[in-house]
Motif scaffolding. Sequence first.
Motif, PDB file in Angstrom:
ATOM      1  N   TYR A  64      31.086  41.386  44.968  1.00 25.42           N
ATOM      2  CA  TYR A  64      32.322  40.624  44.872  1.00 25.42           C
ATOM      3  C   TYR A  64      32.049  39.248  44.278  1.00 25.42           C
ATOM      4  O   TYR A  64      30.942  38.728  44.343  1.00 25.42           O
ATOM      5  N   THR A  71      39.194  36.674  46.258  1.00 22.29           N
ATOM      6  CA  THR A  71      38.000  37.505  46.142  1.00 22.29           C
ATOM      7  C   THR A  71      38.275  38.596  45.124  1.00 22.29           C
ATOM      8  O   THR A  71      39.260  39.324  45.256  1.00 22.29           O
ATOM      9  N   LEU A  73      36.518  41.769  42.439  1.00 21.34           N
ATOM     10  CA  LEU A  73      35.378  42.648  42.222  1.00 21.34           C
ATOM     11  C   LEU A  73      34.505  42.069  41.115  1.00 21.34           C
ATOM     12  O   LEU A  73      35.014  41.449  40.182  1.00 21.34           O
ATOM     13  N   SER A 114      39.439  43.063  48.436  1.00 23.27           N
ATOM     14  CA  SER A 114      39.490  42.068  47.361  1.00 23.27           C
ATOM     15  C   SER A 114      40.930  41.900  46.888  1.00 23.27           C
ATOM     16  O   SER A 114      41.814  42.655  47.270  1.00 23.27           O
TER      17      SER A 114
END
Length: 152
Positions: A64, A71, A73, A114
């Motif tokens: 991440y 957040t 990827l 995320s």
Amino acid sequence: KEVKAVKYYYRYCDDIVIFGKSKSKLRNLKQDIADYLDKSLNVKLKSNFQVFPVDARPVDFLGYLFFRNKTLLRKSIALNFKRKVKAIHKNWQNLHPAQIVNGLMSYKGWMKYSDCKGLEQAYITPELKKIVAIASEKAGHKSPFYDEKTVF
């Protein structure tokens, strides 16, 4: 942590992120950790450590990118997800149902933690959900994208 008075740190297996207010203190801490690992455990610290202000760029940890307020990827993981979806769309009739479902479930798990709503909306389309539902039914499982609002 206690001996060096580290207030904020995150560890997973052999990865660690340590937050602090002073670059010099963090560099000294890194050296202390390297010395401890070398002398006590006969292990070398990887050379890819970094010390940088977190407002300057995100913290790249466990796949991440952690920003102060979101957040995402890691770019390579998002790209692999896009490739997986395209491959499924192109050749899903020739794939084993487990290849379809398992391949997407791991990415669904990544995205769950995320801020990837745009990525999900662009690639987890109704058509993909239908393909996964068919594959899941063939495998005798409930579709991981099952939603009571969605009817196929």
